[in-house]
Design a protein around this motif. Sequence first.
Motif, PDB file in Angstrom:
ATOM      1  N   GLU A   8      13.437 -26.941  -1.155  1.00 55.57           N
ATOM      2  CA  GLU A   8      13.000 -27.828  -0.072  1.00 55.57           C
ATOM      3  C   GLU A   8      12.959 -27.102   1.268  1.00 55.57           C
ATOM      4  N   ILE A  11       9.530 -25.676   2.505  1.00 56.93           N
ATOM      5  CA  ILE A  11       8.366 -26.547   2.684  1.00 56.93           C
ATOM      6  C   ILE A  11       7.576 -26.217   3.948  1.00 56.93           C
ATOM      7  N   LYS A  15       3.714 -25.227   3.662  1.00 56.16           N
ATOM      8  CA  LYS A  15       2.673 -26.135   4.165  1.00 56.16           C
ATOM      9  C   LYS A  15       1.876 -25.504   5.301  1.00 56.16           C
ATOM     10  N   THR A  22      -1.599 -31.461  -0.457  1.00 55.71           N
ATOM     11  CA  THR A  22      -0.961 -32.397   0.465  1.00 55.71           C
ATOM     12  C   THR A  22       0.529 -32.100   0.498  1.00 55.71           C
ATOM     13  N   TYR A  23       1.184 -32.592   1.497  1.00 52.19           N
ATOM     14  CA  TYR A  23       2.630 -32.431   1.626  1.00 52.19           C
ATOM     15  C   TYR A  23       3.331 -32.995   0.389  1.00 52.19           C
ATOM     16  N   GLU A  24       2.886 -34.154  -0.065  1.00 52.97           N
ATOM     17  CA  GLU A  24       3.514 -34.806  -1.212  1.00 52.97           C
ATOM     18  C   GLU A  24       3.345 -33.967  -2.483  1.00 52.97           C
ATOM     19  N   THR A  25       2.158 -33.420  -2.684  1.00 53.74           N
ATOM     20  CA  THR A  25       1.913 -32.605  -3.871  1.00 53.74           C
ATOM     21  C   THR A  25       2.714 -31.311  -3.810  1.00 53.74           C
ATOM     22  N   CYS A  27       5.615 -30.947  -2.351  1.00 53.72           N
ATOM     23  CA  CYS A  27       6.995 -31.335  -2.688  1.00 53.72           C
ATOM     24  C   CYS A  27       7.157 -31.520  -4.196  1.00 53.72           C
ATOM     25  N   GLU A  28       6.150 -32.103  -4.834  1.00 53.74           N
ATOM     26  CA  GLU A  28       6.184 -32.296  -6.284  1.00 53.74           C
ATOM     27  C   GLU A  28       6.221 -30.951  -7.013  1.00 53.74           C
ATOM     28  N   SER A  31       9.686 -29.586  -6.763  1.00 50.63           N
ATOM     29  CA  SER A  31      10.633 -30.277  -7.652  1.00 50.63           C
ATOM     30  C   SER A  31      10.392 -29.914  -9.115  1.00 50.63           C
TER      31      SER A  31
END
Length: 138
Positions: A8, A11, A15, A22-25, A27-28, A31
């Motif tokens: 994390e 990030i 980014k 995307t930020y969400e992808t 992060c995925e 993880s």
Amino acid sequence: MKIRHALEKDIDFLKEKDRHLTYETLCECISQRRIYILEINERSVGWLRYNLFWDNTPFMNLLYVLEEYRGNGYGSQLVKFFERQMLNQGFDIVMTSTLVHETALPFYLKHNYKVVGGFHPNTEEYEILLQKKLNAGG
């Protein structure tokens, strides 16, 4: 030099440079442990991001080394690390792609990737698909 899974804390670095997700992808992907970070003297200087093509074949989506660190073999080290990790996970083939004009094509050919096809995505340049058969000895 150190190669590790992205965390994390990476990030912001990712980014800023990896504008494909995307930020969400992003992060995925972190993880799911599908990003490897290259560090030199505890500074993040590159990464390799992958996913699974056809849900069963590791596909190197992005290999990136900061410009000032290029030409020192760090990209090769990332690719070799990725290939060993995939082999250790039971995969015997890996794939990637590149645009026909990019300098990545000779790089992958030098690393024994073979051209297996290509296509024109939308109105973009020709995208070349490459594949490499992994073996425990190399």
